[in-house]
Write an enzyme that holds these catalytic residues in place. Sequence first.
Site, PDB file in Angstrom:
ATOM      1  N   LYS A  34      30.843  15.392 -37.677  1.00 10.61           N
ATOM      2  CA  LYS A  34      31.295  15.021 -39.027  1.00 10.61           C
ATOM      3  C   LYS A  34      31.248  16.225 -39.959  1.00 10.61           C
ATOM      4  O   LYS A  34      30.294  17.000 -39.907  1.00 10.61           O
ATOM      5  CB  LYS A  34      30.363  13.955 -39.621  1.00 10.61           C
ATOM      6  CG  LYS A  34      30.356  12.618 -38.914  1.00 10.61           C
ATOM      7  CD  LYS A  34      29.425  11.658 -39.664  1.00 10.61           C
ATOM      8  CE  LYS A  34      29.488  10.248 -39.065  1.00 10.61           C
ATOM      9  NZ  LYS A  34      28.659   9.290 -39.847  1.00 10.61           N
ATOM     10  N   ASN A  44      23.720   4.818 -49.727  1.00  6.68           N
ATOM     11  CA  ASN A  44      24.522   4.992 -50.948  1.00  6.68           C
ATOM     12  C   ASN A  44      23.633   4.979 -52.176  1.00  6.68           C
ATOM     13  O   ASN A  44      22.882   4.026 -52.392  1.00  6.68           O
ATOM     14  CB  ASN A  44      25.537   3.859 -51.076  1.00  6.68           C
ATOM     15  CG  ASN A  44      26.440   3.783 -49.875  1.00  6.68           C
ATOM     16  OD1 ASN A  44      27.353   4.588 -49.729  1.00  6.68           O
ATOM     17  ND2 ASN A  44      26.160   2.859 -48.969  1.00  6.68           N
ATOM     18  N   SER A  59      29.081  -0.794 -53.701  1.00  6.91           N
ATOM     19  CA  SER A  59      29.981  -1.879 -54.100  1.00  6.91           C
ATOM     20  C   SER A  59      29.775  -3.144 -53.292  1.00  6.91           C
ATOM     21  O   SER A  59      28.956  -3.195 -52.385  1.00  6.91           O
ATOM     22  CB  SER A  59      31.423  -1.405 -53.998  1.00  6.91           C
ATOM     23  OG  SER A  59      31.671  -0.957 -52.699  1.00  6.91           O
ATOM     24  N   ARG A 101      30.007  -5.933 -43.817  1.00 12.93           N
ATOM     25  CA  ARG A 101      31.409  -5.543 -43.903  1.00 12.93           C
ATOM     26  C   ARG A 101      31.912  -5.362 -42.488  1.00 12.93           C
ATOM     27  O   ARG A 101      31.257  -4.727 -41.672  1.00 12.93           O
ATOM     28  CB  ARG A 101      31.544  -4.250 -44.694  1.00 12.93           C
ATOM     29  CG  ARG A 101      32.894  -4.141 -45.345  1.00 12.93           C
ATOM     30  CD  ARG A 101      32.942  -3.116 -46.464  1.00 12.93           C
ATOM     31  NE  ARG A 101      31.919  -2.102 -46.332  1.00 12.93           N
ATOM     32  CZ  ARG A 101      32.024  -0.889 -46.864  1.00 12.93           C
ATOM     33  NH1 ARG A 101      33.093  -0.570 -47.566  1.00 12.93           N
ATOM     34  NH2 ARG A 101      31.057  -0.010 -46.724  1.00 12.93           N
ATOM     35  N   LYS A 129      25.334  13.482 -47.700  1.00 11.23           N
ATOM     36  CA  LYS A 129      25.143  13.401 -46.251  1.00 11.23           C
ATOM     37  C   LYS A 129      24.118  14.387 -45.737  1.00 11.23           C
ATOM     38  O   LYS A 129      23.409  14.111 -44.772  1.00 11.23           O
ATOM     39  CB  LYS A 129      26.471  13.753 -45.562  1.00 11.23           C
ATOM     40  CG  LYS A 129      27.480  12.661 -45.525  1.00 11.23           C
ATOM     41  CD  LYS A 129      28.612  13.104 -44.595  1.00 11.23           C
ATOM     42  CE  LYS A 129      29.949  12.633 -45.097  1.00 11.23           C
ATOM     43  NZ  LYS A 129      31.066  13.269 -44.367  1.00 11.23           N
ATOM     44  N   ARG A 179      22.353   1.047 -51.621  1.00 11.87           N
ATOM     45  CA  ARG A 179      22.740   0.223 -50.472  1.00 11.87           C
ATOM     46  C   ARG A 179      22.588   1.059 -49.209  1.00 11.87           C
ATOM     47  O   ARG A 179      23.200   2.124 -49.092  1.00 11.87           O
ATOM     48  CB  ARG A 179      24.174  -0.283 -50.586  1.00 11.87           C
ATOM     49  CG  ARG A 179      24.440  -1.484 -49.654  1.00 11.87           C
ATOM     50  CD  ARG A 179      25.907  -1.908 -49.637  1.00 11.87           C
ATOM     51  NE  ARG A 179      26.714  -0.916 -48.974  1.00 11.87           N
ATOM     52  CZ  ARG A 179      27.953  -0.578 -49.347  1.00 11.87           C
ATOM     53  NH1 ARG A 179      28.528  -1.144 -50.385  1.00 11.87           N
ATOM     54  NH2 ARG A 179      28.621   0.350 -48.688  1.00 11.87           N
ATOM     55  N   GLU A 239      24.781   5.227 -43.372  1.00 11.35           N
ATOM     56  CA  GLU A 239      24.638   6.075 -44.564  1.00 11.35           C
ATOM     57  C   GLU A 239      23.815   5.355 -45.606  1.00 11.35           C
ATOM     58  O   GLU A 239      23.563   4.145 -45.513  1.00 11.35           O
ATOM     59  CB  GLU A 239      25.999   6.477 -45.136  1.00 11.35           C
ATOM     60  CG  GLU A 239      26.820   5.321 -45.648  1.00 11.35           C
ATOM     61  CD  GLU A 239      28.148   5.762 -46.274  1.00 11.35           C
ATOM     62  OE1 GLU A 239      28.432   6.971 -46.309  1.00 11.35           O
ATOM     63  OE2 GLU A 239      28.897   4.878 -46.727  1.00 11.35           O
ATOM     64  N   GLU A 284      31.246  15.882 -48.787  1.00 13.75           N
ATOM     65  CA  GLU A 284      31.336  14.473 -49.190  1.00 13.75           C
ATOM     66  C   GLU A 284      32.788  14.028 -49.087  1.00 13.75           C
ATOM     67  O   GLU A 284      33.691  14.725 -49.541  1.00 13.75           O
ATOM     68  CB  GLU A 284      30.868  14.307 -50.638  1.00 13.75           C
ATOM     69  CG  GLU A 284      29.401  14.587 -50.852  1.00 13.75           C
ATOM     70  CD  GLU A 284      28.488  13.768 -49.953  1.00 13.75           C
ATOM     71  OE1 GLU A 284      28.620  12.538 -49.960  1.00 13.75           O
ATOM     72  OE2 GLU A 284      27.657  14.348 -49.236  1.00 13.75           O
ATOM     73  N   GLY A 285      32.980  12.885 -48.512  1.00 15.78           N
ATOM     74  CA  GLY A 285      34.322  12.298 -48.417  1.00 15.78           C
ATOM     75  C   GLY A 285      35.338  13.241 -47.827  1.00 15.78           C
ATOM     76  O   GLY A 285      36.513  13.191 -48.152  1.00 15.78           O
TER      77      GLY A 285
END
Lengths: 514, 514
Positions: A397, A158, A163, A488, A335, A134, A156, A401-402
Site C-alpha cells: 500500500k 479513523n 461516517s 459495511r 496510515k 471508528r 484502519e 493518505e488516500g
Amino acid sequence: MAPSLFPDYPPKLTSEQEQYLLSNLKDWSIAHGLAVRPTASFVSQKQDPSGVLATTAPVTLFPSLFPRACFEEGLAIQQAFNELYSAISRDENWLRGIVEELVDIDDFVAKLWGIHVTVKKEGYVQDLSLGLFRSDYMVHIDPSVSGVSPALKQVEFNTIASSFGGLSSQVSVLHNYLSKINAYPHSVASIIKSNSLPQSKSASSLAAGLAAAHKAYGSPRTSYPTCILFVVQDPERNVFDQRHLEYSLLEVGVRSFRLPFHRTLSDTKLESDRTLVYIPPNSPSTPYEITTAYFRAGYSPDDYPNPEDWTARLQLERSRAIKCPSILTHLAGCKKVQQVLATPHSPHLKRFLPNDAAASRVLATFAPIYPLDKSDSGMEARKLATTPELAQRYVLKPQREGGGNNVYRKTIPEFLKTLPESHWPAHILMEMIEPPALKNAILRNGEVQKGGVIGELGVYGVCLWKNGSGLDNEGKVLENWEAGYLLRTKGDQSEEGGVAAGFGAVDSCCLVDV
Amino acid sequence: MAPSLFPDYPPKLTSEQEQYLLSNLKDWSIAHGLAVRPTASFVSQKQDPSGVLATTAPVTLFPSLFPRACFEEGLAIQQAFNELYSAISRDENWLRGIVEELVDIDDFVAKLWGIHVTVKKEGYVQDLSLGLFRSDYMVHIDPSVSGVSPALKQVEFNTIASSFGGLSSQVSVLHNYLSKINAYPHSVASIIKSNSLPQSKSASSLAAGLAAAHKAYGSPRTSYPTCILFVVQDPERNVFDQRHLEYSLLEVGVRSFRLPFHRTLSDTKLESDRTLVYIPPNSPSTPYEITTAYFRAGYSPDDYPNPEDWTARLQLERSRAIKCPSILTHLAGCKKVQQVLATPHSPHLKRFLPNDAAASRVLATFAPIYPLDKSDSGMEARKLATTPELAQRYVLKPQREGGGNNVYRKTIPEFLKTLPESHWPAHILMEMIEPPALKNAILRNGEVQKGGVIGELGVYGVCLWKNGSGLDNEGKVLENWEAGYLLRTKGDQSEEGGVAAGFGAVDSCCLVDV
C-alpha cells in the site's frame, strides 16, 4: 478467501418472498431516514434541481453473518483504542517523528503539520479535544492453520469524519424489523433471531459525545448563544447520516449548524481572544459562539482546492472551539501511525497503552505491517515482497493518505521491479486479511445484486480529553466510551455477475457462534 | 373571500432565509418519513422501475394561521360527531330511507347497499364496528355581518379511508422543528411560538384505535396468529402515511399486512364460520386470522373495475373481522346524510344526538344545505338557486359520491337552465363557506409556490361500538376519542401565478386569538 461459516446463507427467496422483503424494506427505509440523495447518474441535477428526491441507502437485504466472539472483542477493546489514540494525539514529539518521515512524500500531511506548528507557536487556547473514532476490522481466518478460530484484524483507525454512525443505528433496526414481520423465511429462524441481532446505538451515542464536549466547553466568552458546528462537504449525498446526529443533539437541547467547509471564512470569525463565532447567513444579526467544531469535511486533499481552504482550517484550529478532531488527532489517524504500531516487535504500543492486558488484546488485532525502508523490519519486508511465493500473503500500500491503488499478492514483485529502490519506502507491506467466504444481497439504486461479499466491522468510540500543557504535558481522559458499531459490506470481486466490486452497503451483524 | 386575519403573514424571506428554511425542511422530511412516492410526471416508471425514490410530501413552508377558538371547538366536538355517526350507522331503517333516494342516481351507493342487504339476510357474525373518522372544516367569516367572529363550518365528514393521519403528526413536528432552529424570522416570533403550534397525535391515536378493535375482537377462532389487514390501493403514492400507522401498531405488538384490494379473493378466505383468514403470498403455509379489516381502498367506484371487486367487498363484509368501516358506516358518510342533517329545521340531528348541548354545538358547524326537490326546503332552495343575487352565496353540488364538478355562485342559475327540472334533485345547494384571506408557500416536487391559500381543518376521531342485534337494536359505544388533527392547504385560485389551484399540501396550525 477462507471457507464459509455457513454455506447456505442467505437463504434463497421465492419471488413472492423477495417482493415482500423488498417492499417492506423500501418503505421502512424512507419512513425512517435510512436514505441518501440519489447519485447524478440515477437522478440528474436537471431533473431535480432543488434536490428533493431521496432513495434508500445502499443496504443489504439480510444482516451478514459475523462471529460473535469477534464482534464482542471489537466492542470490548474500543475503550483501549480510544485511550491509545488520545495518548498518541497528546504526544507531539512522537508524532513529529512520524510526520518527518512523511513530509517528502505526502504534501497533505506536511501542510496539516504546518498548521499545528503555527498554532503551537502562538499557543493553543483550548486544551480539550474530542475524538469520534471508528476502528475498522475484518474477520481473518489464517489459511495456514486448519481449524483455527476466526480473529478480528484491524483494517484502519479513523480519527476524522468517521461516517455512517447515523445510518448504522437505523440498519440494525431495519433488519430487526424485517425479522419481526417474518420477511426472513423459516429456514433461517434459528440463525436470525433477536439475540443474534445486536442493535447499534451509534447515532445517539456519537451525539452524546458531541454534547459532552459542548458541555465541557464551559461558560461562553461572548453574550451569544452557543452551538456545535458541523463542518461539511457541499453537496453531500450522505446528508441524512449526519442529520441523525443533529436531531439527536437537538433532543438534548443542543443547537447545531451545518457549515460547508468552503464557507468557513465567510461565515465564521475569530474574536480577539480567539472565541470562534458563527454568523448564520440566514440571520447575520444573531451570531453563535461555537463550542465544538465537528469535521465531516477536511479529511481529504480534495477538500482544499484553494489556498483559502488552508486558511480556513488554520482559523478553526487557532480557535477556542473544541475540535473534533484537532490537527494532532487528525494526524494520529494517518496510515503511518498504524504501520508503526503494527510493525512486529514495535515498542510503541506499550508506550501509549501501559496496561499490558489491554495492549495485548489491541496488538492481537493488528495484521503485521512492514516498512520498506532499510531498517531491520524493512529488510525483512523486502525479502517477503520480492519473493512471489511469500508475497502471496501480502498487500502493498502507498503510505500517502488516500493515495492510489493497492498492489496485491503475486503481482507485488513485478510491481516493485518497475520502481527505483529509492521510491520503495513510499509503500508499506501488510499481511493480507483473509475473510471467510460470505454471501448476501445488496439493494442499490433499485437493483438487487447478489453474490460474494466482504464485511467490514467498524466500532465507534467517543473520547474527550484534556491535552495538558507546558511542562506538565500529561493530559487526562475525561470521557471514554464505546459508541456502537457499523457493518459495511461490499462485493468481494470473486464472482462474475456478483455484487459490483467496491460498492459498499450499510449492513448489520447477525452473530453466530463459531 | 373574507378579509385577512393578519395581512403580513407569512413573512417575506431573504434568499438566504429561504435557503436555510428549505434545506432544513427537505432533509428533515426525508429523515422522518414526511414523504410520498414521486408522481409519474416527476419520475417515470422507466427511470425507477422498482420504486425506490421518494420525495418530500407537498408541504407548507409555514404553519398556516388558524383561529384558536375554532381549532379548539373542532377538537372539542369530535366525540359528539363520533357518537352521531356511530348512531347513524346503527340505524339501518333510517339509512335505508337515505339510500332509497339515491339508488336511481348513484349506482355505487346502490351496490354498497346491496352488499349490506345480502349480508343482513345471512346474518352478520360481527357486532363490533370501528370508525376512524375525519370531520373536515373551513373557517367561515359571514360577509354580511361586520366584526363577526370566525366560525368553523363543516365541509364533509369522512367515514372511510380518512387519510393523512400518519403524515399530519409529522408536519406539526416539522413546523415546530423549523421554529426551534430559527428558520422563521424574528418578525413572526410573537406569532409562531411553542404554545401556538398544536402537535397532532393522529398517527399514534389512530393506530391506538385499530389496536383497540384488534383487542376487542377477542380470542381467535383458529389456531393462527392474528393480524390487522390494511386493504389498500396499488400502487399507492401516499404509502408512508399508511406505513406510519403500521409502525405504531407494531410498537404495541400488533401485526398488520397490506393487501391490495384487487388481491382480496386470492389472498384471503372465509372459514366455514366466516372467520377471515389472510394467506401471505410470501408464506402461504402460515395463515393469519384477521381481526380488523381497515379500508384505505374501496371508497371510490374506480376501485371496482371488475365484478370480482364487488365479490371481494362482499367477502370482507360477510366476515367475522371488524370492519373499519362496515358498509353501513361507509354509507353514513355519503353526502346525502350530511345534507339531510344540515337542512334547516331538520329533525334528524336530535334523533341521533339526544344531548341538546352537544347537538347545538354540532349544528353550529353546519353550513345550510338544501335539497333541490319539491319539499318545502327544496322549493326555498330553487328560489335561491335561480335568482342571481341570492345564488351568489351558494354552491351547487352533485349528490353522487365523487361525482363531477361543483357549480359556483352566479353561474348556478344559468347552469340550472341547461338541465331539465327532473334532474335538479340530483344536486344539492350549499351555502358557501367564506374563509378569511390567507397566504402561505407550498413546496411541491421541488418547486416553491407562493400565494393565496385556503386551509381545511380535519379532526380525527376514533369510535368503536357494538351494533346490537335483533330486537334490542340499541348498540353501545365502547371507545370514543378525538384523535388529532390535519390541516390541508391548497391554492385559493384567487391570484395569477399563485399556488396552483387545487393542489393540496399538508400543513399544521399556527393558532391566533382573533
